[in-house]
Design an enzyme around this catalytic site. Structure first.
Site, PDB file in Angstrom:
ATOM      1  N   LYS A 235       0.844  -1.211   0.000  1.00  0.00           N
ATOM      2  CA  LYS A 235       0.000   0.000   0.000  1.00  0.00           C
ATOM      3  C   LYS A 235       0.876   1.256   0.000  1.00  0.00           C
ATOM      4  O   LYS A 235       0.683   2.154  -0.805  1.00  0.00           O
ATOM      5  CB  LYS A 235      -0.890  -0.002   1.250  1.00  0.00           C
ATOM      6  CG  LYS A 235      -1.586   1.317   1.494  1.00  0.00           C
ATOM      7  CD  LYS A 235      -2.439   1.313   2.755  1.00  0.00           C
ATOM      8  CE  LYS A 235      -1.697   1.662   4.021  1.00  0.00           C
ATOM      9  NZ  LYS A 235      -1.423   3.092   4.235  1.00  0.00           N
ATOM     10  N   ASN A 236       1.846   1.297   0.913  1.00  0.00           N
ATOM     11  CA  ASN A 236       2.616   2.535   1.052  1.00  0.00           C
ATOM     12  C   ASN A 236       3.508   2.801  -0.158  1.00  0.00           C
ATOM     13  O   ASN A 236       3.812   3.945  -0.456  1.00  0.00           O
ATOM     14  CB  ASN A 236       3.438   2.517   2.350  1.00  0.00           C
ATOM     15  CG  ASN A 236       2.548   2.694   3.570  1.00  0.00           C
ATOM     16  OD1 ASN A 236       1.366   3.018   3.446  1.00  0.00           O
ATOM     17  ND2 ASN A 236       3.109   2.491   4.756  1.00  0.00           N
TER      18      ASN A 236
ATOM     19  N   CYS B 195      -3.972  13.292  12.785  1.00  0.00           N
ATOM     20  CA  CYS B 195      -4.658  12.020  12.600  1.00  0.00           C
ATOM     21  C   CYS B 195      -4.621  11.283  13.921  1.00  0.00           C
ATOM     22  O   CYS B 195      -3.995  11.752  14.878  1.00  0.00           O
ATOM     23  CB  CYS B 195      -4.040  11.209  11.472  1.00  0.00           C
ATOM     24  SG  CYS B 195      -2.484  10.488  11.911  1.00  0.00           S
TER      25      CYS B 195
ATOM     26  N   ARG C 245       1.568  14.563  13.346  1.00  0.00           N
ATOM     27  CA  ARG C 245       2.094  14.311  12.007  1.00  0.00           C
ATOM     28  C   ARG C 245       2.167  15.554  11.117  1.00  0.00           C
ATOM     29  O   ARG C 245       1.463  15.660  10.109  1.00  0.00           O
ATOM     30  CB  ARG C 245       1.260  13.223  11.301  1.00  0.00           C
ATOM     31  CG  ARG C 245       1.304  11.911  12.044  1.00  0.00           C
ATOM     32  CD  ARG C 245       0.536  10.844  11.328  1.00  0.00           C
ATOM     33  NE  ARG C 245       1.343  10.139  10.360  1.00  0.00           N
ATOM     34  CZ  ARG C 245       0.902   9.088   9.667  1.00  0.00           C
ATOM     35  NH1 ARG C 245      -0.317   8.655   9.826  1.00  0.00           N
ATOM     36  NH2 ARG C 245       1.672   8.477   8.802  1.00  0.00           N
ATOM     37  N   PRO C 246       3.032  16.492  11.454  1.00  0.00           N
ATOM     38  CA  PRO C 246       3.177  17.674  10.591  1.00  0.00           C
ATOM     39  C   PRO C 246       3.846  17.336   9.258  1.00  0.00           C
ATOM     40  O   PRO C 246       4.346  16.224   9.075  1.00  0.00           O
ATOM     41  CB  PRO C 246       4.057  18.606  11.428  1.00  0.00           C
ATOM     42  CG  PRO C 246       4.744  17.737  12.416  1.00  0.00           C
ATOM     43  CD  PRO C 246       3.927  16.497  12.600  1.00  0.00           C
TER      44      PRO C 246
ATOM     45  N   ASP D 294       4.618   0.318  12.125  1.00  0.00           N
ATOM     46  CA  ASP D 294       3.364  -0.218  11.577  1.00  0.00           C
ATOM     47  C   ASP D 294       3.111  -1.676  11.985  1.00  0.00           C
ATOM     48  O   ASP D 294       2.074  -2.241  11.634  1.00  0.00           O
ATOM     49  CB  ASP D 294       3.358  -0.105  10.042  1.00  0.00           C
ATOM     50  CG  ASP D 294       3.109   1.327   9.580  1.00  0.00           C
ATOM     51  OD1 ASP D 294       2.770   2.181  10.421  1.00  0.00           O
ATOM     52  OD2 ASP D 294       3.267   1.593   8.369  1.00  0.00           O
TER      53      ASP D 294
ATOM     54  N   ARG E 244      -8.735   0.268   4.599  1.00  0.00           N
ATOM     55  CA  ARG E 244      -7.761   1.177   3.998  1.00  0.00           C
ATOM     56  C   ARG E 244      -6.474   0.430   3.665  1.00  0.00           C
ATOM     57  O   ARG E 244      -5.758   0.839   2.751  1.00  0.00           O
ATOM     58  CB  ARG E 244      -7.407   2.294   4.986  1.00  0.00           C
ATOM     59  CG  ARG E 244      -8.538   3.227   5.265  1.00  0.00           C
ATOM     60  CD  ARG E 244      -8.076   4.374   6.124  1.00  0.00           C
ATOM     61  NE  ARG E 244      -6.934   5.035   5.500  1.00  0.00           N
ATOM     62  CZ  ARG E 244      -6.232   6.008   6.057  1.00  0.00           C
ATOM     63  NH1 ARG E 244      -6.560   6.430   7.258  1.00  0.00           N
ATOM     64  NH2 ARG E 244      -5.216   6.560   5.427  1.00  0.00           N
TER      65      ARG E 244
HETATM   66  C1  UD1 Z   1       4.863   6.576   6.412  1.00  0.00           C
HETATM   67  C2  UD1 Z   1       3.861   5.454   6.229  1.00  0.00           C
HETATM   68  C3  UD1 Z   1       3.281   5.030   7.583  1.00  0.00           C
HETATM   69  C4  UD1 Z   1       4.407   4.696   8.571  1.00  0.00           C
HETATM   70  C5  UD1 Z   1       5.426   5.835   8.642  1.00  0.00           C
HETATM   71  C6  UD1 Z   1       6.629   5.509   9.502  1.00  0.00           C
HETATM   72  C7  UD1 Z   1       2.937   5.913   4.041  1.00  0.00           C
HETATM   73  C8  UD1 Z   1       1.757   6.301   3.227  1.00  0.00           C
HETATM   74  N1  UD1 Z   1       2.797   5.905   5.352  1.00  0.00           N
HETATM   75  O1  UD1 Z   1       4.131   7.681   6.948  1.00  0.00           O
HETATM   76  O2  UD1 Z   1       2.461   3.884   7.376  1.00  0.00           O
HETATM   77  O3  UD1 Z   1       3.852   4.507   9.869  1.00  0.00           O
HETATM   78  O4  UD1 Z   1       5.888   6.160   7.316  1.00  0.00           O
HETATM   79  O5  UD1 Z   1       7.245   4.353   9.036  1.00  0.00           O
HETATM   80  O6  UD1 Z   1       3.968   5.550   3.515  1.00  0.00           O
HETATM   81  N2  UD1 Z   1       7.200  14.172  10.708  1.00  0.00           N
HETATM   82  C9  UD1 Z   1       7.368  15.507  10.987  1.00  0.00           C
HETATM   83  N3  UD1 Z   1       7.381  16.389   9.933  1.00  0.00           N
HETATM   84  C10 UD1 Z   1       7.250  15.977   8.642  1.00  0.00           C
HETATM   85  C11 UD1 Z   1       7.094  14.605   8.361  1.00  0.00           C
HETATM   86  C12 UD1 Z   1       7.082  13.717   9.418  1.00  0.00           C
HETATM   87  O7  UD1 Z   1       7.489  15.912  12.141  1.00  0.00           O
HETATM   88  O8  UD1 Z   1       7.258  16.824   7.732  1.00  0.00           O
HETATM   89  C13 UD1 Z   1       7.207  13.189  11.825  1.00  0.00           C
HETATM   90  C14 UD1 Z   1       5.910  12.394  11.928  1.00  0.00           C
HETATM   91  O9  UD1 Z   1       4.934  13.090  12.673  1.00  0.00           O
HETATM   92  C15 UD1 Z   1       6.396  11.125  12.609  1.00  0.00           C
HETATM   93  C16 UD1 Z   1       7.802  10.937  12.035  1.00  0.00           C
HETATM   94  O10 UD1 Z   1       8.184  12.218  11.536  1.00  0.00           O
HETATM   95  O11 UD1 Z   1       6.473  11.333  13.990  1.00  0.00           O
HETATM   96  C17 UD1 Z   1       7.925   9.920  10.919  1.00  0.00           C
HETATM   97  O12 UD1 Z   1       6.932  10.194   9.955  1.00  0.00           O
HETATM   98  P1  UD1 Z   1       7.081   9.798   8.414  1.00  0.00           P
HETATM   99  O13 UD1 Z   1       8.219   8.844   8.246  1.00  0.00           O
HETATM  100  O14 UD1 Z   1       7.103  11.040   7.613  1.00  0.00           O
HETATM  101  O15 UD1 Z   1       5.726   9.037   8.174  1.00  0.00           O
HETATM  102  P2  UD1 Z   1       4.761   9.138   6.930  1.00  0.00           P
HETATM  103  O16 UD1 Z   1       5.567   9.311   5.678  1.00  0.00           O
HETATM  104  O17 UD1 Z   1       3.668  10.090   7.215  1.00  0.00           O
END
Ligand code: UD1
Length: 422
Positions: free
Chosen positions: A22-23, A118, A123-124, A308, A400
């Protein structure tokens, strides 16, 4: 809203096919915005998140054909006719932010709604935005939207992520393929989904080196072309179904699985006393009689233990012999399955980013509520090992990310059915 009824029914035996990730699919689909030629993705999972991405891309002007019952996606974006990713779609799925980088790279403009929080944390998207600014984008945040422009196109630069982000790495990787000059991404995410994206972009003509390591170097090109790409197997679906025989007992083969996708997780299963072996067609997981060993788990970016799979691992450890401590380091609010598992007789104490799980001999079925995607499947896994009936409500979360979960588990002998609400 549908619910899932599970009855603890003893050991599971059989085979479970693992779908495409999915991701990975959610980041490969927006890559269509980088080119006017068709992009064909095979081994696509059939999930509601994929339909949401389809709706978003269609709203921007892409044409998406879902062939072979949704397992093949043909995406074409001759022109981007609308540059606004609307709040009504983006709020349903955070991965929508992944259209920002490609749209900006190709068109020099994009307006994307901010996703908002969420269930599992704030999650910024600040890293996505800072990275694009480093490539020369001008950003203006107003009315809940990011208004991004890059007149004259994006320009290659060196950007070091302050901490690892999967989504921000994907957004910048896509954007950099069409930026002028060289981009170096430092402290980049190394997840298999990033490697898959880089392989697909390379097949589309991008020049990328170093994916799967903390430093990715991208040499911008003038344009990309079409490609056909087979999506990597879903390591989270794989790990989830590996836990089914681990929890309920039995012997199950996961078709298409491989240990290299989940080494840290497989090590923890081994410590818990579960046998995992590679077969010609995938992975085989066996649980012998007796309780599993307690193990400590700390979630980390790849190649560490995936966040995950934390909820599902907790379901296993609820019946371990001894006390396990799970530490969640990626998301601040990712123990919402704990109160539901406690309703099933688990002994769990959550304190900040840690959960202490004292194993009990047996869980008991109960009505429980799914709070997010991975939490919902952890409750189904717990139900497989519980005495009596478990009814998991709010299973739209499950749809989902897991295709045909009832079919896959019942093929191995589980008593599980969907109760449709009329
Ligand atoms: C992706 C995956 C999700 C998985 C996560 C971590 C997808 C669609 N989703 O989510 O299933 O749980 O990786 O392996 O691929 N953060 C910030 N600022 C940012 C971006 C992230 O502070 O701009 C923080 C997030 O809140 C979180 C951490 O960084 O605490 C890691 O998030 P991130 O790796 O970006 O997760 P996603 O890409 O949203």
């Amino acid at each position: 809203m549908d619910s899932i009824l599970v009855k603890g029914n003893g050991p599971l035996n059989g085979q479970i096919p693992i779908a495409g990730a999915k991701n990975a699919c959610l980041t490969l689909m927006p890559a269509t915005l980088l080119t006017d030629a068709p992009l064909t993705l095979t081994n696509a999972p059939r999930l509601s998140d994929i339909k949401t991405m389809n709706t978003l891309l269609s709203s921007l002007g892409s044409e998406v054909a879902m062939l072979q019952d949704g397992q093949v996606l043909v995406l074409g974006t001759k022109t981007i006719s609308n540059h606004v990713a609307d709040y009504d779609i983006v709020r349903k799925m955070r991965a929508s932010i992944l259209v920002l980088g490609p749209m900006l790279a190709r068109e020099g403009q994009a307006v994307v709604s901010l996703p908002g929080g969420c269930a599992i944390g704030a999650r910024p998207v600040d890293l996505h935005l800072h990275g694009l600014e480093a490539l020369g984008a001008k950003l203006d945040l107003r009315d809940g939207y990011v208004h991004a422009t890059a007149s004259g196109g994006l320009k290659g630069a060196t950007f070091e992520f302050p901490f690892v982000s999967v989504g921000a790495t994907e957004n910048l990787l896509m954007a950099a393929t069409l930026a002028k000059g060289t981009t170096v991404l430092k402290n980049a995410a190394r997840e298999p989904e990033i490697v898959d994206l880089a392989q697909c972009l390379r097949a589309m003509g991008a020049q990328i080196e170093g994916e799967g390591t903390p430093t990715i170097t991208i040499q911008g090109v003038d344009s990309l072309h079409g490609a056909t790409h087979s999506i990597v197997p879903d390591r989270i679906e794989l790990g989830t179904y590996m836990l089914a025989p681990a929890i309920a007992g039995g012997d199950v083969e996961l078709l298409g699985g491989r240990i290299s996708l989940l080494e840290a997780f497989c090590e923890k299963l081994h410590e818990a006393g579960i046998d995992v072996t590679e077969t010609k067609n995938g992975l085989r997981v066996c649980r012998k009689n007796g309780r599993v060993n307690a193990v400590n788990v700390r979630t980390e970016p790849y190649p560490g233990f995936p966040t995950d799979l934390q909820a599902q691992m907790m379901a296993l450890l609820c019946t371990a012999n001894g006390t396990s401590v799970l530490e969640e380091t990626i998301f601040e609010n990712r123990f919402m399955h704990a109160p539901e598992l406690i309703r099933m007789g688990a002994d769990i104490d959550v304190h900040g980013g840690h959960a202490t799980v004292k194993g009990v001999a047996k869980l008991k079925g109960a009505p429980v509520m799914a709070t997010d995607l991975r939490a919902s499947v952890s409750l189904i896994l717990a139900g497989l090992a519980a005495e009596g009936e478990t009814i998991v409500s709010r299973v739209y979360h499950l749809d989902r990310g897991y295709e045909r979960v009832e079919e896959k588990l019942s093929a191995c002998g589980a008593m599980i059915e969907r109760i449709a609400t009329v």
